[in-house]
Design a protein around this motif. Sequence first.
Motif: not given
Length: 226
Positions: A64-66, A136-138, A148-157, A167-179
């Motif tokens: 899982y890539v989040c 695995i979750l990374i 509102d920011d961007r950060c390049a992925f680290q090489p570990g993935l 397989p990779i399962v991409p996961v997106a969320h918006n928790a940063g708006h309330v947490w």
Amino acid sequence: MFGFWTLLQAPLIPCLALAHRPSFVRAAIRFWTAGFSLLSRGILRQRVREVGLENKHLDRPCIYVCNHQSTWETLAFNRLVPDICIIAKHELRRIPIFGWFLAHAPMILIDRGGGGRALAGMITQAREEAAKGRSILIFPEGTRVGVDDRCAFQPGLIALYRKLGLPIVPVAHNAGHVWRKGVKTEGTITVAYFPAIPPGRPAAEAIAQVEALLNVEKDRLAPAMS
């Protein structure tokens, strides 16, 4: 309130330590996370909505890539994906109670300044846990990133994808708006799962696809908080 709930788990540690069963530790973490979720819902009026559930790989291991916006996702995934193995920074082990549970689940705690040796250790541990049937979750950004920011992925993935054959399962969320750090507000947190990227593709190409997808989707989810 959340600190008090965590403190209540302290008496479990001697019993779990004597049992020497990581599965018991993970069950205790799920119990703690369930309480954390109930408190968030009852006190903060936060709701969680999952979409794309057909893309979750609960019957077999995956990566899982989040995106990483807050503390929320590092806690909630223990309930969203039972027995998940989370890759986190080694410094978290120093946190009383919480750090003990991380180390004995076990989660993969890496020294971000350890270079190639730390990366090799991460791969070895991830392979061992995947062989036990754990996903695995990374968080490939490597640190929390503003909504509102961007950060390049680290090489570990890239290394994980190449070496584990999962397989990779991409996961997106918006928790940063309330947490947010120091501020928790009412709202609905949406967690979106996307179709898996199968193993065996050129690693750089696959990871670039995931990075582009998550950057688009976490922005798309943001209006749901307004």
